[in-house]
Design a protein around this motif. Structure first.
Motif, PDB file in Angstrom:
ATOM      1  N   MET A 118       0.830  -1.216   0.000  1.00 53.60           N
ATOM      2  CA  MET A 118       0.000   0.000   0.000  1.00 53.60           C
ATOM      3  C   MET A 118       0.861   1.262   0.000  1.00 53.60           C
ATOM      4  O   MET A 118       0.620   2.190  -0.737  1.00 53.60           O
ATOM      5  CB  MET A 118      -0.922   0.001   1.240  1.00 53.60           C
ATOM      6  N   ILE A 119       1.902   1.222   0.833  1.00 57.28           N
ATOM      7  CA  ILE A 119       2.786   2.390   0.927  1.00 57.28           C
ATOM      8  C   ILE A 119       3.437   2.652  -0.437  1.00 57.28           C
ATOM      9  O   ILE A 119       3.514   3.772  -0.891  1.00 57.28           O
ATOM     10  CB  ILE A 119       3.868   2.158   2.014  1.00 57.28           C
ATOM     11  N   GLU A 120       3.880   1.548  -1.077  1.00 56.25           N
ATOM     12  CA  GLU A 120       4.552   1.707  -2.374  1.00 56.25           C
ATOM     13  C   GLU A 120       3.634   2.328  -3.409  1.00 56.25           C
ATOM     14  O   GLU A 120       4.049   3.181  -4.176  1.00 56.25           O
ATOM     15  CB  GLU A 120       5.047   0.340  -2.881  1.00 56.25           C
ATOM     16  N   ILE A 121       2.376   1.895  -3.396  1.00 56.61           N
ATOM     17  CA  ILE A 121       1.422   2.418  -4.387  1.00 56.61           C
ATOM     18  C   ILE A 121       1.187   3.917  -4.127  1.00 56.61           C
ATOM     19  O   ILE A 121       1.171   4.710  -5.040  1.00 56.61           O
ATOM     20  CB  ILE A 121       0.091   1.615  -4.349  1.00 56.61           C
ATOM     21  N   GLU A 122       1.058   4.280  -2.852  1.00 57.97           N
ATOM     22  CA  GLU A 122       0.863   5.701  -2.502  1.00 57.97           C
ATOM     23  C   GLU A 122       2.059   6.529  -2.975  1.00 57.97           C
ATOM     24  O   GLU A 122       1.890   7.613  -3.515  1.00 57.97           O
ATOM     25  CB  GLU A 122       0.728   5.860  -0.980  1.00 57.97           C
ATOM     26  N   ALA A 123       3.263   5.982  -2.746  1.00 55.46           N
ATOM     27  CA  ALA A 123       4.471   6.724  -3.089  1.00 55.46           C
ATOM     28  C   ALA A 123       4.543   6.990  -4.586  1.00 55.46           C
ATOM     29  O   ALA A 123       5.097   7.982  -5.019  1.00 55.46           O
ATOM     30  CB  ALA A 123       5.708   5.957  -2.634  1.00 55.46           C
ATOM     31  N   ARG A 124       3.970   6.050  -5.371  1.00 60.05           N
ATOM     32  CA  ARG A 124       4.056   6.202  -6.813  1.00 60.05           C
ATOM     33  C   ARG A 124       3.024   7.191  -7.371  1.00 60.05           C
ATOM     34  O   ARG A 124       3.099   7.611  -8.497  1.00 60.05           O
ATOM     35  CB  ARG A 124       3.924   4.824  -7.482  1.00 60.05           C
ATOM     36  N   LYS A 125       2.021   7.505  -6.542  1.00 64.45           N
ATOM     37  CA  LYS A 125       0.971   8.445  -6.962  1.00 64.45           C
ATOM     38  C   LYS A 125       1.497   9.868  -6.866  1.00 64.45           C
ATOM     39  O   LYS A 125       1.266  10.574  -5.881  1.00 64.45           O
ATOM     40  CB  LYS A 125      -0.209   8.298  -6.012  1.00 64.45           C
ATOM     41  N   GLN A 126       2.230  10.292  -7.884  1.00 64.81           N
ATOM     42  CA  GLN A 126       2.767  11.649  -7.860  1.00 64.81           C
ATOM     43  C   GLN A 126       1.828  12.562  -8.637  1.00 64.81           C
ATOM     44  O   GLN A 126       1.066  12.093  -9.468  1.00 64.81           O
ATOM     45  CB  GLN A 126       4.148  11.668  -8.523  1.00 64.81           C
ATOM     46  N   ALA A 127       1.917  13.852  -8.375  1.00 66.58           N
ATOM     47  CA  ALA A 127       1.173  14.796  -9.204  1.00 66.58           C
ATOM     48  C   ALA A 127       1.617  14.583 -10.644  1.00 66.58           C
ATOM     49  O   ALA A 127       2.798  14.444 -10.903  1.00 66.58           O
ATOM     50  CB  ALA A 127       1.483  16.215  -8.764  1.00 66.58           C
ATOM     51  N   PRO A 128       0.681  14.527 -11.595  1.00 72.63           N
ATOM     52  CA  PRO A 128       1.068  14.244 -12.976  1.00 72.63           C
ATOM     53  C   PRO A 128       2.112  15.233 -13.494  1.00 72.63           C
ATOM     54  O   PRO A 128       2.985  14.876 -14.255  1.00 72.63           O
ATOM     55  CB  PRO A 128      -0.238  14.370 -13.765  1.00 72.63           C
ATOM     56  N   SER A 129       2.035  16.460 -13.055  1.00 72.75           N
ATOM     57  CA  SER A 129       2.966  17.470 -13.555  1.00 72.75           C
ATOM     58  C   SER A 129       4.411  17.133 -13.201  1.00 72.75           C
ATOM     59  O   SER A 129       5.304  17.326 -14.008  1.00 72.75           O
ATOM     60  CB  SER A 129       2.612  18.842 -13.004  1.00 72.75           C
ATOM     61  N   ARG A 130       4.640  16.608 -12.003  1.00 65.73           N
ATOM     62  CA  ARG A 130       6.002  16.279 -11.592  1.00 65.73           C
ATOM     63  C   ARG A 130       6.535  15.131 -12.456  1.00 65.73           C
ATOM     64  O   ARG A 130       7.676  15.165 -12.924  1.00 65.73           O
ATOM     65  CB  ARG A 130       6.028  15.872 -10.112  1.00 65.73           C
ATOM     66  N   THR A 131       5.684  14.115 -12.663  1.00 60.92           N
ATOM     67  CA  THR A 131       6.063  12.983 -13.515  1.00 60.92           C
ATOM     68  C   THR A 131       6.386  13.464 -14.925  1.00 60.92           C
ATOM     69  O   THR A 131       7.405  13.079 -15.507  1.00 60.92           O
ATOM     70  CB  THR A 131       4.912  11.955 -13.560  1.00 60.92           C
ATOM     71  N   ALA A 132       5.525  14.316 -15.456  1.00 61.94           N
ATOM     72  CA  ALA A 132       5.738  14.818 -16.817  1.00 61.94           C
ATOM     73  C   ALA A 132       7.031  15.627 -16.890  1.00 61.94           C
ATOM     74  O   ALA A 132       7.766  15.542 -17.883  1.00 61.94           O
ATOM     75  CB  ALA A 132       4.545  15.674 -17.248  1.00 61.94           C
ATOM     76  N   ARG A 133       7.313  16.399 -15.845  1.00 59.80           N
ATOM     77  CA  ARG A 133       8.549  17.201 -15.841  1.00 59.80           C
ATOM     78  C   ARG A 133       9.776  16.293 -15.825  1.00 59.80           C
ATOM     79  O   ARG A 133      10.738  16.523 -16.555  1.00 59.80           O
ATOM     80  CB  ARG A 133       8.585  18.151 -14.638  1.00 59.80           C
ATOM     81  N   LEU A 134       9.726  15.238 -14.990  1.00 59.03           N
ATOM     82  CA  LEU A 134      10.858  14.294 -14.942  1.00 59.03           C
ATOM     83  C   LEU A 134      11.052  13.632 -16.309  1.00 59.03           C
ATOM     84  O   LEU A 134      12.181  13.513 -16.789  1.00 59.03           O
ATOM     85  CB  LEU A 134      10.626  13.231 -13.867  1.00 59.03           C
ATOM     86  N   ASP A 135       9.932  13.185 -16.926  1.00 58.87           N
ATOM     87  CA  ASP A 135      10.004  12.584 -18.272  1.00 58.87           C
ATOM     88  C   ASP A 135      10.729  13.530 -19.231  1.00 58.87           C
ATOM     89  O   ASP A 135      11.645  13.123 -19.954  1.00 58.87           O
ATOM     90  CB  ASP A 135       8.595  12.341 -18.840  1.00 58.87           C
ATOM     91  N   ALA A 136      10.295  14.800 -19.228  1.00 61.25           N
ATOM     92  CA  ALA A 136      10.815  15.764 -20.198  1.00 61.25           C
ATOM     93  C   ALA A 136      12.291  16.070 -19.950  1.00 61.25           C
ATOM     94  O   ALA A 136      13.073  16.154 -20.895  1.00 61.25           O
ATOM     95  CB  ALA A 136       9.993  17.044 -20.149  1.00 61.25           C
ATOM     96  N   VAL A 137      12.669  16.218 -18.678  1.00 59.50           N
ATOM     97  CA  VAL A 137      14.071  16.555 -18.387  1.00 59.50           C
ATOM     98  C   VAL A 137      14.974  15.371 -18.733  1.00 59.50           C
ATOM     99  O   VAL A 137      15.996  15.537 -19.400  1.00 59.50           O
ATOM    100  CB  VAL A 137      14.260  16.994 -16.911  1.00 59.50           C
ATOM    101  N   PHE A 138      14.593  14.147 -18.319  1.00 53.26           N
ATOM    102  CA  PHE A 138      15.425  12.977 -18.637  1.00 53.26           C
ATOM    103  C   PHE A 138      15.543  12.796 -20.150  1.00 53.26           C
ATOM    104  O   PHE A 138      16.633  12.509 -20.660  1.00 53.26           O
ATOM    105  CB  PHE A 138      14.872  11.708 -17.983  1.00 53.26           C
TER     106      PHE A 138
END
Lengths: 136, 136
Positions: free
Chosen positions: A1-21
């Motif tokens: 459960m903790i792992e699933i919660e941790a993966r629930k990031q704001a979409p914007s942060r995920t998208a920013r990481l995708d774009a920078v990498f």
């Protein structure tokens, strides 16, 4: 459960990481970042050392701008490019987090190894057996 | 000249950086790395939390393996995946180098700002003029 919660990031942060990498996954774009990290520069100055057309370099610059790593402002007739010094912070935090996880695992393994060695020392019978089997 | 020399890296290092950054530019692959950073796991365990086919997850795992971030070994009939703890080192060094460059620039700007403030203090004429123009 903790792992699933941790993966629930704001979409914007995920998208920013995708774009920078993705922006960093190209040697020309990394070379542009290296240059701009030392000092800001005009588009033509940035393009100069590369053996490709200004248009090709401009495409790379647009990818860097879209990722937020590079910013552009006008100074008279010139377009000046500079690094957004905050842009790699999230990437840095992410890598730091991964590193912390596995350093903890390596520490745990080291502790285990030390304990095993100690147990080994406390059992001279085992040691003499080892010697007979030809270990140095 | 120095800049050009610095950019002349061994092709393998450049290729490795390309591959690792590209591998990290996807949220599913980052989630796989997060999971494996905590402990090694079987392919099926890694695939379990994702709402996609085992085949789709396997493709992501192959990208991670090709980049060197993830390693696979066999334990009986199981394929065990783990993180190569060295794989993000080069990425970390690269980001650290960029950060050092721009932190030096920020430090230099801060010093300049401090000097300008000091000069401002040493010129009371300028200060009284400021006050007359209604600055707080």
């Amino acid at each position: 459960m903790i792992e699933i919660e941790a993966r629930k990031q704001a979409p914007s942060r995920t998208a920013r990481l995708d774009a920078v990498f993705a922006a960093l996954a190209d040697p020309t774009r990394r070379a542009i970042i290296e240059r701009l990290s030392r000092r800001e520069a005009r588009v033509t100055e940035v393009a100069e050392p590369f053996q490709m057309s200004l248009n090709a370099v401009s495409k790379h610059i647009r990818v860097l701008e879209a990722s937020g790593v590079v910013e552009r402002h006008r100074k008279g007739r010139d377009h000046i490019l500079s690094i957004n010094t905050r842009s790699l912070d999230e990437v840095d935090v992410w890598i730091g987090l991964m590193r912390r996880y596995w350093e903890e695992r390596l520490d745990a393994m080291e502790r285990l190894l030390r304990e095993l060695k100690k147990e080994h020392k406390l059992s001279p019978k085992e040691r003499s057996k080892d010697r007979r089997h030809g270990s140095r």
